[in-house]
Scaffold this active site. Structure first.
Site, mmCIF file in Angstrom:
data_model
loop_
_atom_site.group_PDB
_atom_site.id
_atom_site.type_symbol
_atom_site.label_atom_id
_atom_site.label_comp_id
_atom_site.label_asym_id
_atom_site.label_seq_id
_atom_site.Cartn_x
_atom_site.Cartn_y
_atom_site.Cartn_z
ATOM 1 N N GLY A 89 -13.728 3.197 -35.514
ATOM 2 C CA GLY A 89 -12.854 2.207 -36.120
ATOM 3 C C GLY A 89 -13.556 1.210 -37.010
ATOM 4 N N GLY A 90 -14.863 1.404 -37.224
ATOM 5 C CA GLY A 90 -15.562 0.516 -38.145
ATOM 6 C C GLY A 90 -14.972 0.562 -39.541
ATOM 7 N N GLY B 106 -15.252 8.517 -42.539
ATOM 8 C CA GLY B 106 -16.578 7.933 -42.474
ATOM 9 C C GLY B 106 -17.569 8.618 -43.400
ATOM 10 C CE LYS C 279 -23.339 5.863 -37.800
ATOM 11 N NZ LYS C 279 -22.771 4.587 -38.268
ATOM 12 C CD GLU D 18 -11.365 7.724 -37.559
ATOM 13 O OE1 GLU D 18 -12.101 7.795 -38.567
ATOM 14 O OE2 GLU D 18 -11.577 6.934 -36.616
ATOM 15 C CB ALA E 290 -19.036 8.216 -33.647
#
Length: 253
Positions: free
Chosen positions: A114-115, A34, A140, A122, A102
């Protein structure tokens, strides 16, 4: 707040999480995925360089040996780009600590990931880690899942099963399940594991996330679910001034 300001918030959280960790002797570190993890890897590399220079200045031989385990292709590239030692779970199945990002975090230590499509690897990495630390900017953090993150729960599925999985989730749990489509190519997103991702836009009012995770994972064809339930030890949320730390270590429960 501008996108540049959000990047500053991400950097604050990443740097605080790294600088709070102990670097001594042989350390095995998990690298998540990310946008915030970009700052994590950079800070790890800078910390190693600084500590080695301090040892040399004091006339000591540097004895710090940090091995980084990636959670995705992106994480592997970040490790190599920052000249860090690349390892694997095959060689290092027990990881000292992992820092990851996240998509959304609630006040009960329930996390959506999981975006970016990497949640299976992960979660494997997190499960092999003695400690998991989550970093992110203030957008977030939500009082409950689904407040800010509207794209649903990412679920990695075996390609042949995605229609059946979609039907079963919608019939059993409600909401809507969408096959994630690629942006720069025709067809669905393909994960690092050569699978599809479906996103479950869940109905309002859900709070039993552990039961939901179990129900989803029991559906044949589901590889992994982008729910990380009470897995983090600490969560670092950066804002424009400082970093808020949410401590979920056993001593604080």
């Amino acid at each position: 707040m501008s996108s540049n300001d959000l990047e500053i918030c991400k950097r604050f959280a990443a740097e605080r999480a790294v600088l709070d960790r102990e670097f001594k002797g042989n350390v095995v570190v998990g690298i998540g995925s990310g946008s915030t993890v970009v700052y994590v890897t950079k800070c790890i590399a800078e910390t190693i360089t600084r500590m080695n220079k301090e040892a040399e200045k004091d006339g000591r031989k540097p004895d710090l040996n940090v091995t980084c385990i990636p959670s995705s292709f992106q994480a592997k590239e970040l490790i190599l780009r920052n000249n860090l030692n690349l390892g694997s779970l095959e060689s290092f199945p027990l990881v000292d600590w992992t820092i990851d990002g996240a998509d959304e975090i609630d006040s009960q230590n329930n996390i959506i990931k999981g975006g970016g499509g990497c949640h299976t690897q992960e979660k494997i990495l997190a499960s092999c880690s003695k400690e998991l630390y989550i970093v992110g900017d203030y957008t977030k953090y939500s009082p409950k899942l689904g407040t800010n993150w509207k794209k649903g729960i990412p679920i990695e599925v075996i390609p042949v099963s995605y229609v059946a999985v979609k039907r079963k989730i919608e019939c059993r749990l409600g909401g809507e399940v969408l096959l994630r489509m690629a942006v720069m190519k025709a067809g669905p997103v393909i994960t690092d594991n050569s699978n599809f991702i479906v996103d479950w836009r869940f109905p309002e009012g859900i709070d039993n996330w552990k039961d939901i995770e179990t129900t989803l994972k029991m559906i044949p064809g589901v590889v992994e679910v982008g729910l990380f339930i009470k897995m983090a030890i600490k969560i670092y949320i950066g804002n424009e001034k400082d970093v808020k730390i949410y401590d979920f270590s056993p001593s604080n429960e």
